[in-house]
Write an enzyme that holds these catalytic residues in place. Sequence first.
Site, PDB file in Angstrom:
ATOM      1  N   ARG A  67       0.798  -1.226   0.000  1.00 28.33           N
ATOM      2  CA  ARG A  67       0.000   0.000   0.000  1.00 28.33           C
ATOM      3  C   ARG A  67       0.829   1.273   0.000  1.00 28.33           C
ATOM      4  O   ARG A  67       0.300   2.349  -0.201  1.00 28.33           O
ATOM      5  CB  ARG A  67      -0.938   0.011   1.215  1.00 28.33           C
ATOM      6  N   CYS A 181      -3.146 -10.318  36.986  1.00 24.71           N
ATOM      7  CA  CYS A 181      -3.292 -11.730  37.373  1.00 24.71           C
ATOM      8  C   CYS A 181      -3.837 -12.582  36.221  1.00 24.71           C
ATOM      9  O   CYS A 181      -3.482 -13.752  36.090  1.00 24.71           O
ATOM     10  CB  CYS A 181      -4.181 -11.864  38.605  1.00 24.71           C
TER      11      CYS A 181
HETATM   12  N1  ATP Z   1       7.501   9.890  16.253  1.00 26.24           N
HETATM   13  C1  ATP Z   1       7.550   9.709  14.938  1.00 26.24           C
HETATM   14  N2  ATP Z   1       8.386  10.455  14.180  1.00 26.24           N
HETATM   15  C2  ATP Z   1       8.445  10.257  12.835  1.00 26.24           C
HETATM   16  N3  ATP Z   1       7.705   9.336  12.180  1.00 26.24           N
HETATM   17  C3  ATP Z   1       6.874   8.573  12.885  1.00 26.24           C
HETATM   18  C4  ATP Z   1       6.745   8.729  14.303  1.00 26.24           C
HETATM   19  N4  ATP Z   1       5.833   7.841  14.740  1.00 26.24           N
HETATM   20  C5  ATP Z   1       5.403   7.158  13.653  1.00 26.24           C
HETATM   21  N5  ATP Z   1       6.015   7.591  12.534  1.00 26.24           N
HETATM   22  C6  ATP Z   1       5.822   7.097  11.164  1.00 26.24           C
HETATM   23  O1  ATP Z   1       4.476   7.271  10.769  1.00 26.24           O
HETATM   24  C7  ATP Z   1       4.205   6.323   9.724  1.00 26.24           C
HETATM   25  C8  ATP Z   1       2.788   5.833   9.874  1.00 26.24           C
HETATM   26  O2  ATP Z   1       2.496   5.046   8.759  1.00 26.24           O
HETATM   27  P1  ATP Z   1       1.634   3.714   8.800  1.00 26.24           P
HETATM   28  O3  ATP Z   1       0.450   3.905   9.655  1.00 26.24           O
HETATM   29  O4  ATP Z   1       1.371   3.277   7.402  1.00 26.24           O
HETATM   30  O5  ATP Z   1       2.611   2.739   9.586  1.00 26.24           O
HETATM   31  P2  ATP Z   1       3.600   1.618   9.073  1.00 26.24           P
HETATM   32  O6  ATP Z   1       4.542   1.391  10.200  1.00 26.24           O
HETATM   33  O7  ATP Z   1       4.196   1.929   7.748  1.00 26.24           O
HETATM   34  O8  ATP Z   1       2.620   0.418   8.834  1.00 26.24           O
HETATM   35  P3  ATP Z   1       2.390  -0.889   9.697  1.00 26.24           P
HETATM   36  O9  ATP Z   1       2.386  -0.423  11.140  1.00 26.24           O
HETATM   37  O10 ATP Z   1       1.056  -1.371   9.247  1.00 26.24           O
HETATM   38  O11 ATP Z   1       3.530  -1.795   9.371  1.00 26.24           O
HETATM   39  C9  ATP Z   1       5.251   5.223   9.823  1.00 26.24           C
HETATM   40  O12 ATP Z   1       6.040   5.233   8.669  1.00 26.24           O
HETATM   41  C10 ATP Z   1       6.033   5.595  11.072  1.00 26.24           C
HETATM   42  O13 ATP Z   1       7.415   5.304  10.948  1.00 26.24           O
END
Ligand code: ATP
Length: 606
Positions: A67, A181
Site C-alpha cells: 500500500r 493476574c
Molecule cells: N515519532 C515519529 N516520528 C516520525 N515518524 C513517525 C513517528 N511515529 C510514527 N512515525 C511514522 O508514521 C508512519 C505511519 O504510517 P503507517 O500507519 O502506514 O505505519 P507503518 O509502520 O508503515 O505500517 P504498519 O504499522 O502497518 O507496518 C510510519 O512510517 C512511522 O514510521
Amino acid sequence: MSSDKARYRAAELILGNELFGRVQSCKVLMVGAGGIGCELLKNLVTSGFADITIIDLDTIDLSNLNRQFLFQKQHVKRSKAYVAKESASKFNPHVRIEALHGNIKEPQFDTAYFAQFDLVLNALDNLDARRHVNKMCLIAKVPLIESGTSGYMGQVQPIYQGRTECYDCQTKPTPKTFPVCTIRSTPSTPIHCIVWAKSYLFPRLFGSDDEQEGAELDKAAARGENAGEIDNLRKEAAEIKAIRKTVHTSGGAQRVFEKVYSADINRLLSMEDMWRARQKPTPLSWTDLTSATEASTSRIASGGLRDQHVPSLNESFQLFVSSMDKLSARVRDDPDTPLEWDKDDEDALKFSTAAANLRATAFGIPVKSQFDVKQMAGNIIPAIATTNAIVAGLIVLQALHALRKEWSQGRFVWVAKDARKATSITQLSAPSPTCASCQMSYVPLRVNLGEVTLSELVKIAQEKLGYGEEVVIVEESRLLYDPDFDDNLDRTLASLDIKAGSLVMVSDEDGLLSDATFVISDLPNGTFELPKVPPSIPKKPVKEEATDAEASSSQTRTSTKRTIDEVDAEGSQSKRARVDASGAILIDDDEEQDKTAATDGVIDLD
Ligand SMILES: Nc1ncnc2c1ncn2[C@@H]1O[C@H](COP(=O)(O)OP(=O)(O)OP(=O)(O)O)[C@@H](O)[C@H]1O
Ligand SMILES: [Zn+2]
C-alpha cells in the site's frame, strides 16, 4: 519553465491564481511517510506544493509494499523519508523536498522549528507522536491537519490554535488492558497468552531491564487484585531476572522453559482456591517434549501458507527452542542494545507465537497460527490502500482552506464503509475549556541550562509568573519538584536532562493560578529571559453558581458545542467556561442523518 506551466495549468484553473500562488509559496511539514504519507506526498507534489519537508523514523519493511506505493522491493530496509523523496521527485522534479530520517519528538524539532512552516500535515500511526505534534503546533501557532485510518474508516481533522478543538480536546479511548493476574496466572483466552508472551516474557528476557515491574505490581495490588498472588509474582519476577543473566549461555532455553512452563505452573497448581471454578493447567515437561520431538518425523510446515498453519505442540516446542537461540545470540552479540518487540521482527514474532502456544496448551486454550498471533499482538486492523488514498485527498482539501485562512470552511471529515455515503462532515467545534493542551499557558523561557538550578526555576515561577509557595514542577510525566520532594533543587537544569525544546509544567493545586508550561530554549550567555510583555497566567476557573444570564445562555446550548463560527463571532476566550462540554458535535443540517457516523466516529486510528 514552460513545461512547468503546463504541468500546473489544471491546478491553477481549479484553485484560481491567488490560492495557487499560496500553494506554490507555502512551506509544508509532513510527519510520517507510511500508508497515508505516501499518498499525501504524491498529492502534494502533483498539485503544486513546492516546498515540502518530510520526516519519518522508520525504514521500509516488505509488509509496507502492498500500500505504500512510493516504495518497491529494492527499497526494503532503506529510510522511508529518503525513498519517499526519491520516488516523489520523479513525479515532479521541480519540488524542493527535504527528507529527514528521524523522530519528530527529537529536541531539534522544537517549537521554533515548527514555527517556520505554514502548515503541518500529520500522517502518523500512534497517539504519542500525534499528541506531541498537536502540542508543538499549538505552541508555534501553526495550523495542523491531523488524520488517521483504520481499515475502512478514516478521519481528517483540521486544528487551528485558539479556534478549534485540538487533538487532546476529546479524550481518546485507551487501548484495552488486562488485569495482571489474568495475564500472569489465570489466562483463559488466546489473547491472554499472546499478551503474556509479547509484553511479559519477551521484554523480561531480551528487553531493557524493567524497573517498572514493581510499580506495575503495586498498582495491581492497589486495584485490589489478589494480594497473595501479587507477592508470588514478585518472587517470580526476581527469578526470571536471574535466569535472564544467563539466557545466552548453554541450556538457556531449557532453563526458561522449565521455569515458566513447569515450576511456575506447579506453583500455581498449589494454590487450590484458584482452580475451584477454573480448569487446572497442566505443566509441560522439557524431557518429554525433547524425546517426542526427536522421535517425531513432523517438520514445521513449509510453503506459501506456512504462517497460517496452526502448529502442533511439538512444532511449538521446536519453534520455542530455535527462536530462543536466535534471540539469545542477538543479545549475546550486542549486549548493550536491548530488544524491542516488533511484529515485523521475525525472531520476536516466532518466539511470541511459540511461547504463547505452549502456554495456551498448558492452560487448555486453543493455539493460534503465526499469522493470527501477528494480527492480535500487533493490534492490526488490515490497512486499506483506498482509505489511505481518500484520506490523503481530503487532507489536501482541508489544507487549502487553511492556506486561504478560511478557518470557518474547515471541516472534520469522516470516512466510513457505507455504500450510501462514504464520507460525512461535521463543523469544527471550539476548543474544550477543560483541555490540558490547548487551554495551557505556554511561556517561552530562555535559560542558561548549564548554570540555572531547579530552585532558581521554582523562583522564576513564583516571582515572575505569580505562583505561590506550593508549586509543583513536572517535565513530561517526570516529577522534578514538589514541596515534599526537594532532592533536585540544587541541580542544574542540564543535569536534570532539561534541554532546548523541553516542556516544563508548573502547577499549584492550592493556589489561584491555572497551570503554565515553560517552553525551554538555551541561553548560554546569560541567566534567563522571559518575553518582553510579562506573561499573565489566568486564574483557575471558579466552579461557581452560574449567573442568571449565564444560566439562560447555557440552557440554549444544552446539546451543542460551540462551533468555530461562534468563536469568531464572540471573539472572547473568557466565555468558554459557559460552553456545554457534553461531547455532542454540531452537525450541518444537511448532515443530520449522519449523526451516528459522526458521533460514533471516535475511532482508535493507526
Ligand atoms: N515519532 C515519529 N516520528 C516520525 N515518524 C513517525 C513517528 N511515529 C510514527 N512515525 C511514522 O508514521 C508512519 C505511519 O504510517 P503507517 O500507519 O502506514 O505505519 P507503518 O509502520 O508503515 O505500517 P504498519 O504499522 O502497518 O507496518 C510510519 O512510517 C512511522 O514510521
Ligand atoms: Zn484542546
